[in-house]
Enzyme design. Sequence first.
Site, short mmCIF file in Angstrom:
data_model
loop_
_atom_site.label_atom_id
_atom_site.label_comp_id
_atom_site.label_asym_id
_atom_site.label_seq_id
_atom_site.Cartn_x
_atom_site.Cartn_y
_atom_site.Cartn_z
N CYS A 1 10.79 36.47 41.63
CA CYS A 1 10.53 36.57 43.07
C CYS A 1 11.79 36.75 43.90
O CYS A 1 11.69 37.05 45.10
CB CYS A 1 9.79 35.33 43.55
SG CYS A 1 8.20 35.16 42.78
N HIS B 1 3.88 38.91 50.08
CA HIS B 1 4.96 38.63 49.15
C HIS B 1 4.94 39.68 48.04
O HIS B 1 4.50 39.41 46.92
CB HIS B 1 4.79 37.22 48.58
CG HIS B 1 5.82 36.84 47.55
ND1 HIS B 1 7.06 37.41 47.47
CD2 HIS B 1 5.78 35.92 46.55
CE1 HIS B 1 7.73 36.87 46.47
NE2 HIS B 1 6.97 35.97 45.88
N CYS C 1 11.74 30.44 45.63
CA CYS C 1 11.55 29.91 44.29
C CYS C 1 11.29 31.08 43.35
O CYS C 1 10.95 32.18 43.79
CB CYS C 1 10.38 28.94 44.25
SG CYS C 1 8.86 29.62 44.87
N GLY D 1 9.61 32.28 39.52
CA GLY D 1 8.76 31.94 38.39
C GLY D 1 9.58 31.62 37.16
O GLY D 1 10.67 32.15 36.98
#
Lengths: 461, 318
Positions: free
Chosen positions: A138, A393, A425, A427
């Site tokens: 991300c 996103h 954050c 993954g």
Amino acid sequence: MEKAISRQKILLHHLNPSSSTHVNESSSLYASACVAGDSAAYQRTSTFRDDVVIVAAYRTAHCKGKRGGFKDTLPDDLLAPVLKAVIERTNVNPSEVGDIVVGSVLAPGAQRASECRMAAFYAGFPETVPVRTVNRQCSSGLQAVADVAAAIRAGFYDIGIGAGLESMTTNPMGWDGSVNPKVKMFEQAQNCLLPMGITSENVAQRFGVSRKEQDQAAVESHRRAAAATASGKFKDEIVPVTTKIVDPKTGEEKSVTISVDDGIRPGTTVSDLGRLKPVFKKDGSTTAGNSSQVSDGAAAVLLMKRSVALQKGLPILGVFRTFAAVGVDPAIMGVGPAAAIPVAVKAAGLELDDIDLFEINEAFASQFVYCRNNLGLDPEKINVNGGAMAIGHPLGSTGARCVATLLHEMKKRGRDCRFGVISMCIGTGMGAAAVFESGDCADELCNARKVDDLLLSKDAR
Amino acid sequence: MPIFKTPFNGYSVKFSPFYENRLAVATAQNFGILGNGRLHVLDLSPEPSLPISELVAYDTADGIYDVAWSESHDSIVIAAVADGSVKLYDLALPPTSNPIRSFQEHTREVHSADYNPVRRDSFLSSSWDDTVKLWTLDRPTSVRTFKEHAYCVYSAVWNPRHADVFASASGDCTLRVWDVREPGSTMILPAHEFEILACDWNKYDECVIATASVDKSVKVWDVRNYRVPLCVLNGHGYAVRKVKFSPHVRNLMVSCSYDMTVCVWDFMVEDALVSRYDHHTEFAVGVDMSVLVEGLMASTGWDELVYVWQHGTDPRAP
């Protein structure tokens, strides 16, 4: 005291120049009360010629995956307009660009790399300009910007583009192939396979983030994004994209120009969201309404050495200061920003109180609320124009999108906003964060923290 | 070799013209930026292995940037003080009677002082107020003020043979040669493209002068042909703080620099650097050669040490 400063100045002039052959070079040596102190960032001038600065940052509108304005747009047609914009709007010669680094997550790696190369050609870049992709989940868009900044600082080239691209219509999230049986022997490896929504549930449960808090955060995100859209705040950063919409029934193609995010729901209320069922866990708290949206979008950031920007006469939108990526427990990957932000801020010689604006990715409301509370941040400084729950996103693009949103907002706020932070954050259990500084030379700062004794660092008090 | 530890950072060191074992050291607290100063008068032991003893020390309210011995009285020392004053001390009198005189005309820091070696009745002071002043011992005010420089005057030095001629080196990048009988400077030498921190006349050829600069070089000039220097001496890694011609050998000179070294040069040979001494651990700021003992040298720096050694030996040798 004035006499001492005056003497110091005269004596320091004896140590100029750094080289006797650069007769007309401006001085590179400055008197400073304490360059190593904890107030260093406020003491130092913001006009070091070797800074890496951002002169342009643009994004496309962000549209819902499979159902939004870009559902029939191919990925390379998403990236080309923002690449074209950073060159056209700054009048930079495309052949001067040393590299284009594109963050992207979901597409097969080789295919996505080819699509980005093709997009560069659509945008008018010659074959001499290289292109590559980067995948740090991300944070890939932010990682792309950081990679370009690092390369410029290392001297590989003077001008670079950090970008992000994701079409979650074309490449939905998923796992190809089978799983290595070995993961059963390693709990952390097994936790890397957890669906992202489960990690959100873990954060909510472990840190006590209530359903109500999450829904409130989502409502606020939509409200702010709607207000920003209505007041035209996103006009500066959004590049209109002319594309097509195909009617699923008749197959008829219609040309459209997409210039507004289409995931924002201005009328959302806490009670509306309260009616949604948890998606990932029975009796859980994570819903479609308080999670980030699956989206399509792209963004691009033009970086260069400060001396090159001055030479070209380009206004400086921001200064890239630091970047940090840190690892956390995969089962609660959403806490990444809480771990990464302090590291990046400290590396810049700052404290959290010095940061005037934050863009923290809202992958899920639970992790967003946790990070905000854990770091003790003022909600009025975070995602002031909405976040990923409203805007969307697109995984690989969000980092670059946040650069555009942050720097344009900092520019609007002027002197009262000197430092900004972007974080997300990641993954499988990571966090990334970067610190930016506003682009204008520092003037008197209305909200700067008072430094009573310039000669004492905190340790000496 | 003798070493003396001073409480403050050293700024200048000068051998006495009357006693071969005596020297004066100017020091300033906190690198001369803020605080007190102290003038030390030291006596060398006849045996080099024995330590240096301190004859007397005088405290000042501000740092002392330079010191000069009188050429007419063996016990009179002149101090250039950072508060703009020029103070006279008489070693023959008790400390309570000193300073015997304090001239307070300069409006900024006084950076150098030099006593007339020929007529022996006057001395110069140069200041960061862009002026040079001429003084005599028996008058309470300056005889004259020389005002042409546009920036700090770091050094003003009398010609060793012509009683009325001196040169001044300034941060305005010029060296000016003056005759006190003339209303203005008689020569302007744009010697460097950066500040000039020191200058000195050759002791055997009254037309030769050396300049030391922030551009790390020392240039040697003949004032009869001032368009091009006789030679350029490169070798220092930072600004050259002081330069002195040898009183014993025509072509020999010594310089000290912010690169913490003291260098000896022969400006007439192709490879001019004769030797480099790196005994200082901070900026080397003061250097002098004895007129009474050939080859005897002294240096001081911000490491608060004064070294005295014979040219060709190791200053740090015990």
